[in-house]
Design a protein around this motif. Structure first.
Motif, PDB file in Angstrom:
ATOM      1  N   UNK A  34       0.812  -1.227   0.000  1.00  0.00           N
ATOM      2  CA  UNK A  34       0.000   0.000   0.000  1.00  0.00           C
ATOM      3  C   UNK A  34       0.836   1.263   0.000  1.00  0.00           C
ATOM      4  N   UNK A  35       0.141   2.381  -0.139  1.00  0.00           N
ATOM      5  CA  UNK A  35       0.824   3.672  -0.104  1.00  0.00           C
ATOM      6  C   UNK A  35       1.103   4.079   1.338  1.00  0.00           C
ATOM      7  N   UNK A  44       1.731  -1.697   5.131  1.00  0.00           N
ATOM      8  CA  UNK A  44       0.725  -0.863   4.493  1.00  0.00           C
ATOM      9  C   UNK A  44      -0.008  -1.724   3.452  1.00  0.00           C
ATOM     10  N   UNK A  45      -1.248  -2.001   3.722  1.00  0.00           N
ATOM     11  CA  UNK A  45      -2.037  -2.843   2.815  1.00  0.00           C
ATOM     12  C   UNK A  45      -2.794  -1.977   1.832  1.00  0.00           C
ATOM     13  N   UNK A  46      -2.820  -2.421   0.596  1.00  0.00           N
ATOM     14  CA  UNK A  46      -3.542  -1.654  -0.416  1.00  0.00           C
ATOM     15  C   UNK A  46      -5.003  -2.079  -0.390  1.00  0.00           C
ATOM     16  N   UNK A  47      -5.883  -1.170  -0.032  1.00  0.00           N
ATOM     17  CA  UNK A  47      -7.300  -1.498  -0.056  1.00  0.00           C
ATOM     18  C   UNK A  47      -7.877  -1.024  -1.381  1.00  0.00           C
ATOM     19  N   UNK A  48      -7.499   0.167  -1.751  1.00  0.00           N
ATOM     20  CA  UNK A  48      -8.029   0.746  -2.976  1.00  0.00           C
ATOM     21  C   UNK A  48      -7.063   1.821  -3.445  1.00  0.00           C
ATOM     22  N   UNK A  49      -6.798   1.873  -4.710  1.00  0.00           N
ATOM     23  CA  UNK A  49      -5.850   2.855  -5.216  1.00  0.00           C
ATOM     24  C   UNK A  49      -6.396   3.434  -6.510  1.00  0.00           C
ATOM     25  N   UNK A  50      -6.331   4.764  -6.696  1.00  0.00           N
ATOM     26  CA  UNK A  50      -6.927   5.359  -7.892  1.00  0.00           C
ATOM     27  C   UNK A  50      -6.341   4.820  -9.187  1.00  0.00           C
ATOM     28  N   UNK A 109      -8.274   2.246 -11.090  1.00  0.00           N
ATOM     29  CA  UNK A 109      -9.407   2.640 -11.932  1.00  0.00           C
ATOM     30  C   UNK A 109      -8.960   3.654 -12.978  1.00  0.00           C
ATOM     31  N   UNK A 163      -8.783  10.573   0.310  1.00  0.00           N
ATOM     32  CA  UNK A 163      -7.927   9.512   0.846  1.00  0.00           C
ATOM     33  C   UNK A 163      -8.438   9.097   2.217  1.00  0.00           C
ATOM     34  N   UNK A 214     -14.306   6.603  -1.092  1.00  0.00           N
ATOM     35  CA  UNK A 214     -12.950   7.180  -1.210  1.00  0.00           C
ATOM     36  C   UNK A 214     -12.223   6.683  -2.453  1.00  0.00           C
ATOM     37  N   UNK A 215     -11.322   7.520  -2.955  1.00  0.00           N
ATOM     38  CA  UNK A 215     -10.516   7.148  -4.115  1.00  0.00           C
ATOM     39  C   UNK A 215      -9.349   6.261  -3.724  1.00  0.00           C
ATOM     40  N   UNK A 216      -8.762   6.560  -2.561  1.00  0.00           N
ATOM     41  CA  UNK A 216      -7.602   5.806  -2.132  1.00  0.00           C
ATOM     42  C   UNK A 216      -7.762   5.444  -0.665  1.00  0.00           C
ATOM     43  N   UNK A 217      -7.688   4.167  -0.358  1.00  0.00           N
ATOM     44  CA  UNK A 217      -7.826   3.705   1.023  1.00  0.00           C
ATOM     45  C   UNK A 217      -6.593   2.878   1.357  1.00  0.00           C
ATOM     46  N   UNK A 218      -5.900   3.257   2.404  1.00  0.00           N
ATOM     47  CA  UNK A 218      -4.786   2.430   2.869  1.00  0.00           C
ATOM     48  C   UNK A 218      -5.104   1.946   4.269  1.00  0.00           C
TER      49      UNK A 218
END
Lengths: 199, 199
Positions: free
Chosen positions: A32-33, A180-186, A189, B26, B174-178
């Motif tokens: 993740x970020x 840091x786990x990536x749940x969602x990243x722009x 998409x 975020x 959200x667009x980005x979720x960590x």
């Protein structure tokens, strides 16, 4: 909102004060970020304490982290907190002669050699070894040696290491490890990186 | 080392440029460390872009984040990057009359009301709503309303929300979720919080 209350009081013969001021090794890893970003956030606290800070960027591109670099450089020069030395592999380490052509692998090793020298001299109170997990993961720098050097470092020096795929030996040794786990990243998409956000 | 290459190009009728400069929300959540720290690290990039930054700290204690507050305040006043307004619930929001005694719940709502006003006026380019997941989790601020306000916000305003237990509606939007996962923490082995590290 951490409560500051340890869940266990260890039977290690240390006083609370000794335990409180123990030098720490942090690892920020995972897909993740926020790995490097959180490391530079930690540097803000160190700066506020007046600590000398050394940043070592183990990345090829000089494009990333320009915001953090400028911010920490301005802070370091403000005379209000700690000092900041910012070392970059991407544009060539300052202690390596300009006419020497180094492969990425050699450059990563040169970076680590300098970190060892600085740890031995106690140059900094906080070290940010940004993206240093990669050269270890790729076999360029031996994680067992890194753990040994960290274990034997003198004084009260904190070290933060970032990057995906931190080696198991390092994770085992570190005091604090955040994945840091990536749940969602722009970018998933179709969103491209943008100024002020990605760098 | 992000490569900046989106894995999917969406069929949304936007140009690359429009897509690139899309305002983002975020969320930094999970039990691990680095949620707020990464948000303040992001603020360094925003500062470097010259963006006006508004920090809203939704926490009672004024002890936490002093390092980040001082660093960002010094940066904001340096004249070299963006401006920084730092709003604290812990010592009483500046827009709330001093003689009004507010419960934590009322104070959290007052903070959110101000965020709404600032979003409507486009006061900032980056909002750090630190620990704002808590008042939503506790039912003090309605997550559905938060999502609605964020969805309708004008202009190009980025918003970062931190805190454990971010509500599902917000994560979906959200667009980005960590998710910061706790792998290992010194407090587990009796290490107490220390100056320069925890605050």
């Amino acid at each position: 909102m951490p409560q500051g209350q340890p869940s266990v009081v260890p039977d290690d013969g240390l006083t609370t004060r000794q335990r409180r001021n123990r030098p720490l090794v942090f690892v920020h890893t995972g897909p993740g970020k926020g790995k490097s970003t959180a490391a530079f956030g930690l540097a803000l606290r160190a700066w506020n304490q007046g600590w000398p800070i050394g940043v070592f960027q183990f990345v090829k591109s000089a494009k990333w982290k320009v915001g953090e670099e400028r911010a920490l450089t301005v802070l370091g020069a403000s005379g209000e907190g700690g000092t900041v030395d910012w070392h970059k592999m991407g544009t060539g380490w300052s202690w390596v002669q300009r006419d020497r052509q180094l492969s990425n692998e050699e450059a990563a090793r040169e970076g680590w050699e300098q970190v060892k020298r600085d740890l031995a001299r106690e140059t900094y109170r906080l070290y940010v070894l940004d993206e240093f997990a990669y050269p270890m993961h790729w076999g360029w720098v031996d994680p067992a040696e890194v753990v040994e050097v960290l274990r034997d470092r003198p004084g009260n020096q904190h070290v933060v290491i970032t990057g995906r795929n931190a080696p198991a030996e390092l994770v085992d040794y570190a005091d604090l490890v955040t994945e840091m786990g990536k749940v969602k990243h722009p970018m998933d998409t179709g969103q491209k990186g943008q100024r002020g956000i990605e760098w």
